[in-house]
Enzyme design. Structure first.
Site, short mmCIF file in Angstrom:
data_model
loop_
_atom_site.label_atom_id
_atom_site.label_comp_id
_atom_site.label_asym_id
_atom_site.label_seq_id
_atom_site.Cartn_x
_atom_site.Cartn_y
_atom_site.Cartn_z
N ARG A 78 5.47 9.34 -40.13
CA ARG A 78 6.83 8.92 -39.78
C ARG A 78 7.65 8.83 -41.07
O ARG A 78 7.25 8.12 -42.00
CB ARG A 78 6.79 7.56 -39.07
N HIS A 122 17.62 5.46 -40.75
CA HIS A 122 16.93 4.29 -41.31
C HIS A 122 17.86 3.66 -42.36
O HIS A 122 17.55 3.61 -43.54
CB HIS A 122 15.57 4.70 -41.89
N GLU A 167 15.16 -0.13 -36.32
CA GLU A 167 15.49 -1.56 -36.38
C GLU A 167 16.98 -1.87 -36.40
O GLU A 167 17.50 -2.42 -37.39
CB GLU A 167 14.83 -2.20 -37.62
N ASN A 293 8.03 -2.14 -34.41
CA ASN A 293 7.74 -2.51 -35.79
C ASN A 293 7.42 -3.99 -35.77
O ASN A 293 8.27 -4.81 -35.40
CB ASN A 293 8.96 -2.28 -36.69
N TYR A 295 5.79 -7.32 -37.89
CA TYR A 295 5.29 -7.94 -39.12
C TYR A 295 4.80 -9.37 -38.91
O TYR A 295 3.77 -9.76 -39.44
CB TYR A 295 6.37 -7.91 -40.21
N GLU A 354 5.64 0.59 -37.28
CA GLU A 354 5.47 -0.04 -38.59
C GLU A 354 4.60 -1.28 -38.40
O GLU A 354 4.76 -2.03 -37.44
CB GLU A 354 6.79 -0.52 -39.22
C1 BGC Z 1 11.79 -1.74 -42.46
C2 BGC Z 1 11.23 -1.12 -43.70
C3 BGC Z 1 10.84 -2.21 -44.67
C4 BGC Z 1 9.76 -3.04 -44.05
C5 BGC Z 1 9.27 -4.17 -44.93
C6 BGC Z 1 11.09 -2.98 -41.99
O1 BGC Z 1 12.07 -3.95 -41.71
O2 BGC Z 1 11.95 -0.79 -41.43
O3 BGC Z 1 12.18 -0.25 -44.22
O4 BGC Z 1 10.46 -1.71 -45.91
O5 BGC Z 1 10.20 -3.59 -42.84
O6 BGC Z 1 10.30 -5.08 -45.17
C1 BGC Z 2 11.10 -10.00 -40.91
C2 BGC Z 2 10.52 -8.62 -40.99
C3 BGC Z 2 11.60 -7.64 -41.40
C4 BGC Z 2 12.24 -8.06 -42.69
C5 BGC Z 2 13.33 -7.13 -43.14
C6 BGC Z 2 11.75 -10.35 -42.21
O1 BGC Z 2 12.31 -11.60 -42.14
O2 BGC Z 2 10.12 -10.91 -40.61
O3 BGC Z 2 9.97 -8.27 -39.76
O4 BGC Z 2 11.06 -6.36 -41.54
O5 BGC Z 2 12.72 -9.38 -42.57
O6 BGC Z 2 13.33 -7.01 -44.55
#
Ligand code: BGC
Ligand code: BGC
Length: 461
Positions: A78, A122, A167, A293, A295, A354
């Site tokens: 991707r 993006h 996003e 995506n 995290y 992601e």
């Molecule tokens: C984004 C990426 C970024 C990653 C880590 C996502 O929000 O799509 O561009 O590098 O999270 O922050």
């Molecule tokens: C979020 C991530 C996101 C990032 C963007 C954070 O606060 O938890 O999911 O990618 O912000 O830089």
């Protein structure tokens, strides 16, 4: 308990990057400036004054980077296309040298047996469009669909599935509401027309792609939201945040309507941006796959300041990444089950587009990243065992790269270390771990129709 080796046969393994974060070569071959060139030049905007002007120099080094992908045994890669390489001012004439770069990239990926999965946007809007109002201006959505047609006409013969936006939540909130990302506007809730216009652009581009027989995905940043306590005030705050972060970006696309925005104090027509027929344009094209995506989860408490209807609080009992983000693998399972419960049959197959973490450079031998990936893939396998249709996983990221407001050095997300002085790439322990995982999974669950060869790609989406 099912684990990562139980993911289904044909599950697609990938890695992800984005144009401005890796390409560099910002003034080469006719690329026009984007909002990120402008924003990174603003004093104090980016840690240590870094920019993406060189980044990983991937524009010149892509053959080496594809060799690294091939070494992992990836099914898919991707990446994003820089709109201002294709149309330097975001509309009108096409820049042939820009299109030719992505043409070479696609062919080199296919030669390596890797399916390209491009994202059309993006966050790097051509500056000329920002000068006209950017995503606050409705016309940008129509320009986006024209750009989508240009690249699809050139690459659609070789690339079956496309992601429209990356996003829209993060781009709207960080870029237009809080001003910590480009274009650096601080409009708070009045930024939300930018969200609507991105979604409209998604819908218009989705029609363009479908007309050409291509599959369409949208990659949302989703977070499971939990109230800090069971109190009514915390619960209401959590609901308000869930509306803003998740439902605002997914309901219109999957259900054809916006969630109730009253808890945010935002009018139903999003300050006049939503016109009759818009929700049809967003919803009717349909989605062949939802990109997720993921995290971290978000814990929310009742507001303490009068401006926002929620407070984001830490999850102190969880470990944290170098970025300070809480690590809660089971939240990914809960997120996926929640999507299925909320959207039911309206939920298309999911691809994780992601997932990953930043690890401080001094941390050897990369064990926190391996732990993060392993535990999240186990949680993913459990969600699949509980019935969620997940087709693939693209880890963020292949390479250390330009981490937006955090610049180049502080947040390293790569399976491959990049020395930004010399451009030397050094695979980390997590690279070998991911390679071995992919091989072990394929050995245990051979792709259907594979008789021991290199892994037959199946169609994604
Ligand atoms: C984004 C990426 C970024 C990653 C880590 C996502 O929000 O799509 O561009 O590098 O999270 O922050
Ligand atoms: C979020 C991530 C996101 C990032 C963007 C954070 O606060 O938890 O999911 O990618 O912000 O830089």
């Amino acid at each position: 308990m099912p684990d990562r080796y139980d993911l289904p046969a044909g599950f697609r393994w990938g890695a992800a990057t984005a144009a401005y974060q890796i390409e560099g070569a910002v003034a080469e071959d006719g690329r026009g400036p984007s909002v990120w060139d402008t924003f990174t030049a603003r004093p104090g905007a980016i840690r240590d004054g870094h920019t993406g002007a060189v980044a990983c120099d991937h524009y010149h080094r892509y053959p080496e980077d594809i060799a690294l992908m091939k070494g992992l045994g990836l099914d898919g890669y991707r990446f994003s296309i820089a709109w201002s390489r294709i149309q330097p001012v975001g509309s009108g004439p096409v820049n042939p040298a820009g299109l030719a770069f992505y043409d070479r990239l696609a062919d080199a990926l296919l030669d390596a047996g890797i399916t390209p999965l491009p994202t059309l946007f993006h966050w790097d809007l051509p500056q000329a469009l920002e000068d006209e109002g950017g995503w606050l201006d409705r016309d940008t959505a129509y320009r986006f669909a024209e750009y989508a047609a240009i690249v699809a006409d050139r690459l659609g013969d070789r690339i079956p599935a496309w992601i429209t936006l990356n996003e829209p939540f993060v781009h709207t909130v960080f870029g237009y509401a809080m001003g910590v990302h480009a274009p650096g506007r601080t409009l708070m809730f009045e930024a939300l027309p930018a969200a609507h216009h991105q979604l409209l652009g998604h819908g218009l581009a989705a029609s363009v792609l479908h007309d050409r027989g291509l599959e369409v995905m949208l990659s949302n940043n989703l977070t499971p939201v939990e109230p800090a306590s069971p109190s009514a005030a915390d619960t209401a705050a959590a609901q308000a945040y869930d509306t803003l972060h998740n439902r605002l970006f997914t309901d219109p696309v999957l259900l054809g309507r916006y969630p109730d925005l009253s808890a945010l104090g935002v009018p139903d027509d999003i300050y006049g941006a939503v016109r009759p027929g818009d929700l049809d344009l967003i919803h009717a094209p349909g989605l062949d796959g939802l990109g997720v995506n993921y995290y971290n989860p978000t814990r929310v408490a009742a507001p303490t300041d009068p401006v926002l209807p929620f407070d984001l609080v830490d999850i102190p009992d969880a470990p944290h990444t170098a970025f300070g983000w809480p690590v809660v693998p089971d939240a990914l399972r809960r997120l996926l089950l929640g999507l299925r419960d909320t959207y039911g049959t309206a939920l298309p197959p999911v691809t994780i587009t992601e997932n990953g973490c930043s690890v401080a450079e001094s941390t050897a031998p990369d064990q926190p990243r391996i732990d993060y990936l392993a535990t999240h893939l186990d949680a993913l396998a459990q969600a699949v065992a509980e019935g969620v249709d997940v087709r693939g996983y693209y880890t963020w990221s292949l390479l250390d790269n330009f981490e937006w407001a955090e610049g180049l050095f502080s947040q390293r997300f790569g399976l491959v270390h990049v020395d930004f002085e010399t451009q030397k790439r050094t695979p980390r322990a997590s690279y070998a771990w991911y390679r071995d995982l992919i091989a072990a999974h394929r050995a245990r669950r051979p792709p259907v129709g594979d008789h021991g060869g290199g892994g037959t790609p199946v169609t994604s989406g």
